[in-house]
Each structure stands twice: as structure tokens, then as C-alpha cells.
Design a protein around this motif. Structure first.
Motif, PDB file in Angstrom:
ATOM      1  N   PRO A 136      57.287 -12.061  32.120  1.00  0.00           N
ATOM      2  CA  PRO A 136      56.879 -13.112  31.191  1.00  0.00           C
ATOM      3  C   PRO A 136      57.242 -12.748  29.746  1.00  0.00           C
ATOM      4  O   PRO A 136      57.563 -11.597  29.439  1.00  0.00           O
ATOM      5  CB  PRO A 136      55.356 -13.173  31.366  1.00  0.00           C
ATOM      6  N   ARG A 137      57.196 -13.733  28.883  1.00  0.00           N
ATOM      7  CA  ARG A 137      57.509 -13.488  27.475  1.00  0.00           C
ATOM      8  C   ARG A 137      56.513 -12.487  26.906  1.00  0.00           C
ATOM      9  O   ARG A 137      55.307 -12.622  27.105  1.00  0.00           O
ATOM     10  CB  ARG A 137      57.454 -14.807  26.701  1.00  0.00           C
ATOM     11  N   PRO A 138      56.986 -11.442  26.210  1.00  0.00           N
ATOM     12  CA  PRO A 138      56.063 -10.400  25.728  1.00  0.00           C
ATOM     13  C   PRO A 138      55.225 -10.888  24.552  1.00  0.00           C
ATOM     14  O   PRO A 138      55.515 -11.919  23.940  1.00  0.00           O
ATOM     15  CB  PRO A 138      57.006  -9.279  25.286  1.00  0.00           C
ATOM     16  N   THR A 139      54.204 -10.145  24.235  1.00  0.00           N
ATOM     17  CA  THR A 139      53.417 -10.389  23.046  1.00  0.00           C
ATOM     18  C   THR A 139      54.321 -10.640  21.852  1.00  0.00           C
ATOM     19  O   THR A 139      55.382 -10.019  21.717  1.00  0.00           O
ATOM     20  CB  THR A 139      52.496  -9.192  22.737  1.00  0.00           C
ATOM     21  N   LYS A 140      53.871 -11.516  20.954  1.00  0.00           N
ATOM     22  CA  LYS A 140      54.671 -11.819  19.762  1.00  0.00           C
ATOM     23  C   LYS A 140      54.801 -10.610  18.847  1.00  0.00           C
ATOM     24  O   LYS A 140      55.617 -10.592  17.937  1.00  0.00           O
ATOM     25  CB  LYS A 140      54.071 -13.006  18.999  1.00  0.00           C
ATOM     26  N   GLU A 141      54.001  -9.571  19.104  1.00  0.00           N
ATOM     27  CA  GLU A 141      54.069  -8.354  18.302  1.00  0.00           C
ATOM     28  C   GLU A 141      54.806  -7.230  19.028  1.00  0.00           C
ATOM     29  O   GLU A 141      54.632  -6.058  18.723  1.00  0.00           O
ATOM     30  CB  GLU A 141      52.655  -7.937  17.896  1.00  0.00           C
ATOM     31  N   ALA A 142      55.676  -7.611  19.964  1.00  0.00           N
ATOM     32  CA  ALA A 142      56.483  -6.609  20.671  1.00  0.00           C
ATOM     33  C   ALA A 142      57.312  -5.787  19.688  1.00  0.00           C
ATOM     34  O   ALA A 142      57.515  -4.580  19.894  1.00  0.00           O
ATOM     35  CB  ALA A 142      57.398  -7.297  21.684  1.00  0.00           C
ATOM     36  N   PHE A 143      57.776  -6.414  18.615  1.00  0.00           N
ATOM     37  CA  PHE A 143      58.572  -5.692  17.623  1.00  0.00           C
ATOM     38  C   PHE A 143      57.772  -4.557  16.988  1.00  0.00           C
ATOM     39  O   PHE A 143      58.327  -3.511  16.616  1.00  0.00           O
ATOM     40  CB  PHE A 143      59.068  -6.652  16.535  1.00  0.00           C
ATOM     41  N   LEU A 144      56.445  -4.749  16.858  1.00  0.00           N
ATOM     42  CA  LEU A 144      55.596  -3.731  16.263  1.00  0.00           C
ATOM     43  C   LEU A 144      55.476  -2.528  17.196  1.00  0.00           C
ATOM     44  O   LEU A 144      55.563  -1.370  16.751  1.00  0.00           O
ATOM     45  CB  LEU A 144      54.226  -4.354  15.997  1.00  0.00           C
ATOM     46  N   HIS A 145      55.303  -2.790  18.488  1.00  0.00           N
ATOM     47  CA  HIS A 145      55.269  -1.702  19.468  1.00  0.00           C
ATOM     48  C   HIS A 145      56.596  -0.940  19.452  1.00  0.00           C
ATOM     49  O   HIS A 145      56.618   0.294  19.414  1.00  0.00           O
ATOM     50  CB  HIS A 145      55.009  -2.272  20.863  1.00  0.00           C
ATOM     51  N   ALA A 146      57.696  -1.685  19.474  1.00  0.00           N
ATOM     52  CA  ALA A 146      59.014  -1.035  19.482  1.00  0.00           C
ATOM     53  C   ALA A 146      59.201  -0.172  18.238  1.00  0.00           C
ATOM     54  O   ALA A 146      59.766   0.931  18.308  1.00  0.00           O
ATOM     55  CB  ALA A 146      60.106  -2.104  19.579  1.00  0.00           C
ATOM     56  N   ALA A 147      58.734  -0.647  17.087  1.00  0.00           N
ATOM     57  CA  ALA A 147      58.867   0.119  15.842  1.00  0.00           C
ATOM     58  C   ALA A 147      58.144   1.452  15.946  1.00  0.00           C
ATOM     59  O   ALA A 147      58.653   2.493  15.498  1.00  0.00           O
ATOM     60  CB  ALA A 147      58.315  -0.701  14.674  1.00  0.00           C
ATOM     61  N   PHE A 148      56.953   1.449  16.557  1.00  0.00           N
ATOM     62  CA  PHE A 148      56.204   2.702  16.724  1.00  0.00           C
ATOM     63  C   PHE A 148      56.956   3.668  17.633  1.00  0.00           C
ATOM     64  O   PHE A 148      57.035   4.866  17.346  1.00  0.00           O
ATOM     65  CB  PHE A 148      54.820   2.409  17.305  1.00  0.00           C
ATOM     66  N   TYR A 149      57.492   3.167  18.733  1.00  0.00           N
ATOM     67  CA  TYR A 149      58.197   4.062  19.658  1.00  0.00           C
ATOM     68  C   TYR A 149      59.458   4.641  19.025  1.00  0.00           C
ATOM     69  O   TYR A 149      59.795   5.811  19.264  1.00  0.00           O
ATOM     70  CB  TYR A 149      58.534   3.324  20.950  1.00  0.00           C
ATOM     71  N   ARG A 150      60.165   3.848  18.248  1.00  0.00           N
ATOM     72  CA  ARG A 150      61.356   4.384  17.571  1.00  0.00           C
ATOM     73  C   ARG A 150      60.963   5.441  16.549  1.00  0.00           C
ATOM     74  O   ARG A 150      61.655   6.449  16.376  1.00  0.00           O
ATOM     75  CB  ARG A 150      62.134   3.252  16.888  1.00  0.00           C
ATOM     76  N   ALA A 151      59.864   5.207  15.844  1.00  0.00           N
ATOM     77  CA  ALA A 151      59.431   6.128  14.794  1.00  0.00           C
ATOM     78  C   ALA A 151      58.817   7.404  15.350  1.00  0.00           C
ATOM     79  O   ALA A 151      58.874   8.448  14.700  1.00  0.00           O
ATOM     80  CB  ALA A 151      58.427   5.428  13.877  1.00  0.00           C
TER      81      ALA A 151
END
Length: 214
Positions: A73-88
Motif C-alpha cells: 500500500p501507499r506508505p505514510t506521507k512522512e516516508a521521506f522523513l524515515h528515509a532521511a534518518f536511515y541515510r543519516a
């Protein structure tokens, strides 16, 4: 800790944690989102519009490290925030974001120190959270928050979003959930003690207990 190697077990863990947070009143309605990093480098997240009290294992979404939707399903609208944490934070394997009442209340107060929104009132807060930057207000899902969140997450595993709520990354889901619960309880203490003279840990005491860098 390493990324979660067993996707089925990771799905069970995300849903079990979601249920625990919801049933204990740490989130409400369809607010809040959780994610884990899988061994193949992709992320497993709660989907948009879901309640942490009812989301099922088969309803989780998958994205890449840029937050791009891969399947489910379509992910949370804050998926970009999770991705930012994992990259950092290469050592992070779980991220929890809540709209928990007392932490959200602190995020709405005027005059909060943007470098550190909560004082270290207890040893466990100093150990599990450390310092808590307050990021300026962005509407939920506003991708312009992503670069700021990523920069800040390089040096802090916990952030407070203004007029919104906390986000915490950890080496495991259990550690991230424990830390965000500790943050919520410290926010509650902070609000209960407003107007009273407090005796937080000294900078030296807090530094001894500070969580390790990424």
C-alpha cells in the motif's frame, strides 16, 4: 545490531510495536508511523492513513532509501522523513514517529530552545534521548523538511517537530520505542513541573550518560 534479515519477523515486530504504542495511549486515531530497515536495504513502513491500533502485517509498505514507493500500500506521507534518518544514521534499523500528547504539547510552547527542547530531568532520558533539537514547523508530508531532518539526524537520533511530535531512530525497534516513550514521559514531567524550580542533571552528568554517536 544489523538490519532485519527476516521480513516476516520484521512485519510481526512492526505490528506488535504499533499495537503496544496505540493501546497504551502513546498515539491516537491514524497518527504516527513506524519503520524498520531490512537486510536488502529497503524499508518496511506503516501505510498512509492507517491506525497503529489496527494495521496488519500484510498492509505494510516498502520503500527504498530515497523514500520511493516500491510495493505494498501507499506508505505514510512522512516516508521521506524515515528515509532521511536511515541515510543519516547507518546504524539505525528502526524509526518511530508519534504525535504523543505531552511531547506534542512541548512542541507547541513558545520560547522552547530550538537546540534542546527538553531538559535532562532524569538519567534515563539522558541515556535514551540526550539532546532534542526542535525543528521549525512544516505541514505533515512537506518534503522540504527532508534535507533539514537529514542534516540534524546526523548528530541527533531524536528530533521534535514543531506543532507536531517526536521522531526517534534506534539500532532496533525495541530501542527506538523505549526512547520515544522515555521522551514522552519526560515531556509530561516537564509540563507538570512548569512554574516550579527544577534540578535537572548537570551538563557533566548528562554527558556521561549521553547515547553514542551514529
Amino acid at each position: 545490531m544489523t538490519p532485519y534479515p527476516d521480513e516476516s519477523a520484521a512485519r510481526t515486530l512492526v505490528v506488535r510495536t504499533a499495537r503496544s504504542l496505540f493501546t497504551r495511549g502513546l498515539t491516537h486515531g491514524s497518527t504516527g508511523n513506524l519503520s524498520v530497515r531490512l537486510a536488502d536495504g529497503t524499508l518496511l513502513l506503516t501505510p498512509t492513513g492507517s491506525s497503529l491500533g489496527t494495521v496488519e502485517e500484510g498492509e505494510l509498505s516498502r520503500t527504498d532509501l530515497r523514500g520511493e514507493h516500491l510495493d505494498g500500500p501507499r506508505p505514510t506521507k512522512e516516508a521521506f522523513l524515515h528515509a532521511a534518518f536511515y541515510r543519516a544514521r547507518p546504524a539505525a534499523n528502526a524509526v518511530v514517529h508519534l504525535h504523543s500528547t505531552h511531547a506534542a504539547a512541548v512542541s507547541c510552547l513558545d520560547g522552547v530552545d530550538p537546540a534542546n527542547a527538553l531538559p535532562p530531568l532524569t538519567a534515563y532520558y539522558a541515556m535514551r534521548v540526550g539532546t532534542l533539537p526542535l525543528l521549525p514547523y512544516h505541514a505533515p508530508g512537506d518534503g522540504s523538511l527532508e534535507p533539514l531532518a537529514e542534516r540534524t539526524a546526523r548528530t541527533h537520533h531524536a528530533l521534535l517537530l514543531a506543532n507536531h511530535g517526536p521522531v526517534i531512530a534506534g539500532p532496533s525497534m525495541e530501542q527506538a520505542a523505549d526512547a520515544i516513550e522515555e521522551l514522552e514521559e519526560t515531556a509530561k514531567l516537564h509540563l507538570l513541573l512548569r512554574g516550579h524550580t527544577t534540578r535537572p542533571l548537570t551538563p557533566e552528568q548528562a554527558a556521561v550518560l549521553a547515547p553514542p554517536s551514529p
